[in-house]
Design a protein around this motif. Structure first.
Motif, PDB file in Angstrom:
ATOM      1  N   MET A 155       0.748  -3.824 -10.277  1.00 49.16           N
ATOM      2  CA  MET A 155       2.123  -3.966  -9.506  1.00 49.16           C
ATOM      3  C   MET A 155       1.960  -5.382  -9.148  1.00 49.16           C
ATOM      4  O   MET A 155       0.839  -5.849  -8.252  1.00 49.16           O
ATOM      5  N   ARG A 207      -1.775  -4.496   6.784  1.00 47.63           N
ATOM      6  CA  ARG A 207      -1.963  -3.338   5.547  1.00 47.63           C
ATOM      7  C   ARG A 207      -3.510  -3.247   5.248  1.00 47.63           C
ATOM      8  O   ARG A 207      -3.776  -2.551   4.259  1.00 47.63           O
ATOM      9  N   ARG A 211       4.147  10.040  -1.300  1.00 50.69           N
ATOM     10  CA  ARG A 211       4.830  10.038  -0.114  1.00 50.69           C
ATOM     11  C   ARG A 211       6.401  10.270  -0.846  1.00 50.69           C
ATOM     12  O   ARG A 211       6.797   9.496  -1.360  1.00 50.69           O
ATOM     13  N   ASP A 263       6.449  -5.572  -7.028  1.00 48.22           N
ATOM     14  CA  ASP A 263       6.821  -5.045  -5.839  1.00 48.22           C
ATOM     15  C   ASP A 263       8.174  -5.017  -5.503  1.00 48.22           C
ATOM     16  O   ASP A 263       8.939  -5.655  -6.109  1.00 48.22           O
ATOM     17  N   TRP A 264       8.554  -4.315  -4.600  1.00 47.88           N
ATOM     18  CA  TRP A 264      10.056  -3.870  -4.502  1.00 47.88           C
ATOM     19  C   TRP A 264      10.712  -5.165  -3.789  1.00 47.88           C
ATOM     20  O   TRP A 264      10.384  -5.670  -2.833  1.00 47.88           O
ATOM     21  N   LYS A 306      -2.299  -2.346  -7.016  1.00 49.91           N
ATOM     22  CA  LYS A 306      -1.611  -3.354  -6.192  1.00 49.91           C
ATOM     23  C   LYS A 306      -2.334  -3.856  -5.043  1.00 49.91           C
ATOM     24  O   LYS A 306      -3.229  -3.368  -4.769  1.00 49.91           O
ATOM     25  N   HIS A 307      -2.074  -5.267  -4.542  1.00 48.97           N
ATOM     26  CA  HIS A 307      -0.751  -5.743  -5.086  1.00 48.97           C
ATOM     27  C   HIS A 307      -1.317  -7.094  -5.799  1.00 48.97           C
ATOM     28  O   HIS A 307      -1.824  -7.776  -5.000  1.00 48.97           O
ATOM     29  N   ARG A 356       5.757 -12.356   3.915  1.00 48.39           N
ATOM     30  CA  ARG A 356       5.359 -12.021   2.778  1.00 48.39           C
ATOM     31  C   ARG A 356       5.925 -12.113   1.454  1.00 48.39           C
ATOM     32  O   ARG A 356       5.336 -12.266   0.438  1.00 48.39           O
ATOM     33  N   TYR A 366       4.073  -9.818  -3.676  1.00 44.72           N
ATOM     34  CA  TYR A 366       5.331 -10.662  -3.102  1.00 44.72           C
ATOM     35  C   TYR A 366       5.132 -11.977  -3.212  1.00 44.72           C
ATOM     36  O   TYR A 366       5.919 -12.796  -3.181  1.00 44.72           O
ATOM     37  N   GLU A 426       3.149  -1.748   7.045  1.00 45.96           N
ATOM     38  CA  GLU A 426       3.975  -2.796   6.209  1.00 45.96           C
ATOM     39  C   GLU A 426       4.771  -3.607   7.270  1.00 45.96           C
ATOM     40  O   GLU A 426       5.237  -3.075   8.283  1.00 45.96           O
ATOM     41  N   ASP A 481       5.119   6.126  -4.051  1.00 48.46           N
ATOM     42  CA  ASP A 481       3.813   5.736  -3.274  1.00 48.46           C
ATOM     43  C   ASP A 481       3.169   7.142  -2.851  1.00 48.46           C
ATOM     44  O   ASP A 481       3.577   8.047  -3.027  1.00 48.46           O
TER      45      ASP A 481
HETATM   46  C1  BGC Z   1       5.289  -1.797  -0.817  1.00 50.97           C
HETATM   47  C2  BGC Z   1       4.551  -1.448  -1.798  1.00 50.97           C
HETATM   48  C3  BGC Z   1       5.510  -0.360  -2.317  1.00 50.97           C
HETATM   49  C4  BGC Z   1       6.842  -0.468  -2.497  1.00 50.97           C
HETATM   50  C5  BGC Z   1       7.575   0.746  -3.013  1.00 50.97           C
HETATM   51  C6  BGC Z   1       6.773  -2.300  -0.889  1.00 50.97           C
HETATM   52  O1  BGC Z   1       7.430  -2.596   0.254  1.00 50.97           O
HETATM   53  O2  BGC Z   1       4.656  -3.401  -0.722  1.00 50.97           O
HETATM   54  O3  BGC Z   1       3.140  -1.290  -1.713  1.00 50.97           O
HETATM   55  O4  BGC Z   1       4.766   0.412  -3.367  1.00 50.97           O
HETATM   56  O5  BGC Z   1       7.262  -0.734  -1.252  1.00 50.97           O
HETATM   57  O6  BGC Z   1       7.535   1.761  -1.803  1.00 50.97           O
END
Ligand code: BGC
Length: 771
Positions: A250, A173, A106, A285-286, A206-207, A217, A253, A489, A100
């Motif tokens: 991406m 968000r 990040r 997405d994750w 994304k998303h 979500r 959800y 988030e 991210d």
């Molecule tokens: C978020 C995404 C993020 C992914 C990886 C998810 O919870 O919705 O925006 O890229 O996590 O960290």
């Protein structure tokens, strides 16, 4: 040693055996040297399945079936990155790293066993702030700096930009997203993608799509019309895909009209690939979606972060024939195509030392350009030296950006207090000494969060006694109150104490306003917020309001630059500020309704999510499309922002005056004020609206002048293509341009149109340049 390796190989199956150098037969195909077809043909089923999912991720309280898949979990990635893909060394396939996010990279800032070595990244202003600059070149520059950090820290794909629409002010968000308008969102995202990808690394836009709120979500079903989907929720993605060619998209959800976006052939194949000619890769997405087989078939090639359950289900489906080998091969090919583009594949030797100083120098003006002057009754610009009575927790603990995956681990934050001091203003000592310990103590009392990157509850505004406020009103030259908001988030914001001010904030504003006004002094309010808040009930207390947003790590410097006029304010709102939250049409059904009970199929870290749905009854009437058409007066309209300068508009011309193809609009903007400034100019179009309802006006172009000295002019050029006039006709599934008279409206905001011109289209047409 040999024994241990053998035991491992037995446990993990083919991948480890295959990875052994002994097994690297000279005639094995190699990625990048052999045709992809041959590389894929040389792969085992396990390897193929391993390649269409990430190598897993661990987090506290993880359910067993979400553990990392057993094949090839990489340890060679970048600590703190969001995911990695499988390496298959015998075929020359490296593991690539994705991380991210939208306001900067990040990753973990420190690593075990590496004393003193740091991996900080630059916290740039959040997306809402960048969009308020309306300056695509600036966003591209920020993207270049971000992309450089991505590359130098060994990451291949940045999980950004995020461009969902600000459908409701409470969207948790929204700070990660740009605007309520798809043209602004799409153009900003395209600039960001161009900037990041210019460094030779990828992006993930994304998303995709209609992921506008956080509540439930992972299960929510968004019920939305085809027209609103195409014109509002997909349009920004269409712009970025067509204009900037992101390496990846991406999926989101949520479900759209009953199907998870990650399992939707209509969205991933029909819209994304067939209509828009997207040629990159789609990742989930994750932990997004439910059915990995449906995801594979739909063309969601990479399942992130990858789980043991997905692996089992894909292998079983291959066995039973529910998943055809050709479909898997197609997806593997697309993953390999992505790998081929990456710095990792090209053996780029990253330095782990990006030029953070240079990037901070980009972050500061970027933050300043996005700030919006909402009100100014002769209070600004400030003049140094002056003594400031500086109130508000966020003046001392300034909020750089939101939480969750949109957060950044930056090396430092310049608070507003520090920024004012560095600019030569004196901040009252007693306040400056009282706030930091108060904040520290209150932070210490907060409950731990279930997941480390979730937002803890806010700290109540520090109470300042009436005597102290009167003393400050006498002693200081002016008062400045900072109002702070954070979100992230997993959770949407609340109406009470978040969109609306808290009782303590209102009391503080009232007390300070009456004390300073009693002394004939001014009150300036700084909004250090990531999204829209209520302003109408209290704004008259303030002599000036500067919407600073969440400006990144150089916050205090950038705010001081604008307050003092060193960078003239030139931001404008890319999102409407309503008088009341209830004035926003989506508020009626917000955030949606839960269906029966907890969802038995809900999985993942967010398994508290319950089956839920939300009807997008506001249809295309999102943001100013509603306010302008229904005549509802907002607190501050879309496109609004003041300057220390003043601007005149003249000479709008259309050429050719009527055309069935593209038109060009030219307009001259002149600085009629006494100080330099930049102006954001917006081109709206009003359509005839005979064959379908049309908003009173829709944004079809925007531009920002250079810094204009008093008296200086600039001619701005806009183009208007047939597609810009079209609406999506669900019945024929095509973009239709109505016949009739159109009005081009050039404005300083959606509510301040300065120049108009009309043209006529003789006959209805379908825009065939795009579907
Ligand atoms: C978020 C995404 C993020 C992914 C990886 C998810 O919870 O919705 O925006 O890229 O996590 O960290």
């Amino acid at each position: 040693m040999e024994l241990r390796a053998g035991a491992f190989a037995a446990l993990l199956g083919t991948a480890l055996v295959a990875a052994s150098p002994l097994a690297r037969a000279a005639d094995l195909p190699q990625l990048g040297q052999s045709p992809l077809r041959d590389v894929i043909a040389a792969m085992t089923r396990e390897e193929k399945v391993g390649l269409v999912m990430g190598t897993g991720m661990t987090f506290p309280g993880q359910p067993p079936d979400l553990q990392a898949p057993v094949v090839g979990a990489t340890t060679a990635g970048v600590p703190g990155a969001a995911g990695t893909t499988l390496a298959i060394p015998r075929l020359g396939i490296p593991s690539i790293v994705v991380a991210d996010g939208p306001a900067g990279l990040r990753i973990q800032p420190t690593r075990k066993g590496q004393d003193g070595r740091t991996y900080y990244c630059t916290a740039f202003p959040v997306a809402t702030s960048l969009a308020s600059s309306w300056d695509v070149d600036l966003v591209e520059r920020v993207g270049r700096a971000m992309g450089d950090e991505v590359k130098e820290y060994g990451v291949d794909v940045l999980l950004a930009p995020a461009l969902n629409i600000h459908r409701n002010p409470l969207g948790g968000r929204n700070f990660e997203y740009y605007s309520e308008d798809p043209l602004v969102a799409g153009r900003m995202a395209a600039a960001m993608v161009r900037g990041v990808q210019s460094q030779g690394v990828g992006t993930s836009v994304k998303h995709f799509a209609a992921n506008n709120h956080e509540w439930n979500r992972n299960t929510i079903d968004v019920k939305v019309s085809a027209r609103a989907l195409r014109e509002i929720y997909l349009r920004g993605f269409e712009i970025v895909v067509r204009e900037a060619g992101p390496w990846t998209v991406m999926s989101s959800y949520n479900k759209v009209n009953g199907t998870y976006t990650s399992e939707s052939p209509a969205l991933l194949q029909g819209v994304l690939r067939d209509d828009w000619k997207f040629d990159g890769l789609v990742m989930t997405d994750w932990f997004g979606g439910k059915d990995p087989v449906a995801q594979m078939i739909a063309g969601n090639e990479l399942l992130m972060p990858g789980t043991a359950r997905q692996r089992r289900e894909l292998l079983a489906a291959l066995e039973s024939g529910a998943l055809k080998e050709e479909v898997l091969d197609r997806n593997v090919e697309r993953v390999l195509a992505l790998v081929l583009r990456t710095p990792t594949f090209h053996h780029y030797v990253h330095t782990d030392r990006p030029d953070l100083k240079a990037h901070a120098e980009e972050a500061r003006p970027a933050a300043a350009e996005g700030m919006v002057l909402l009100r100014n009754q002769g209070a600004l610009p400030l003049k140094a030296p002056a003594k400031v009575a500086l109130f508000g927790n966020s003046a001392y603990a300034t909020i750089t950006g939101g939480t969750g995956s949109g957060d950044v681990n930056e090396a430092y934050v310049v608070s507003l207090a520090q920024g004012l001091k560095d600019a030569g203003l004196a901040v009252d000592r007693r306040l400056a000494e009282a706030y930091p310990p108060y904040i520290k103590q209150a932070e210490g009392k907060r409950p731990p969060m279930p997941m480390p990157f979730m937002l803890p509850p806010p700290i109540a505004e520090m109470a300042v006694s009436a005597e102290e406020v009167s003393r400050l009103a006498r002693d200081a030259d002016l008062a400045l109150v900072s109002i702070g908001r954070n979100s992230g988030e997993f959770r949407d914001r609340t109406l009470l104490d978040d969109f609306e001010l808290t009782a303590a904030e209102k009391a503080l504003l009232q007390a300070v306003a009456s004390a300073v006004h009693g002394q004939n002094k001014k009150l300036v309010v700084v909004l250090n917020v990531g999204g829209v808040i209520e302003t109408a009930s209290w704004r008259d207390l303030a002599d000036a309001i500067l919407l600073a947003w969440q400006p990144g790590q150089e916050a205090g410097h950038a705010i001081a630059d604008v307050l003092l006029g060193r960078t003239p304010p030139s931001g404008k709102l890319a999102t409407t500020f309503p008088v009341r939250w209830q004035d926003v049409p989506s508020s009626a059904g917000f955030p949606g309704k839960t269906l029966v009970g907890p969802d038995p199929n809900a999985r993942g870290p967010f398994s508290g999510d319950r089956a839920a749905e939300v009807a997008y009854d506001d249809d295309i009437w999102v943001g100013y499309r509603h306010f302008a058409t229904k005549g509802v007066t907002p607190a501050y309209p879309f496109g609004f922002g003041m300057s220390y300068a003043a601007f005149g508009y003249s000479g709008l011309t259309l050429s050719p005056p009527a055309s069935d193809r593209s038109l060009t609009a030219l307009v001259t903007v002149t600085n009629t004020g006494t100080v330099a400034g930049r102006e954001v100019v917006q081109m709206y179009v009003s359509a005839p609206g005979q064959s379908m309802p049309k908003p009173a006006l829709e944004l079809r172009g925007f531009a920002k002048t250079r810094l204009l000295a008093p008296g200086a002019s600039q001619v701005l050029t806009f183009t208007l293509s047939p597609r810009d006039l079209a609406s999506f006709d669900a019945a024929s599934s095509s973009w239709k341009v109505e016949a009739g008279t159109y009005t081009v409206k050039i404005g300083a905001s959606s509510a301040d149109i300065r120049q108009t011109a009309t043209f006529t289209r003789a006959a209805e047409s379908i825009d065939r340049s795009s579907r």
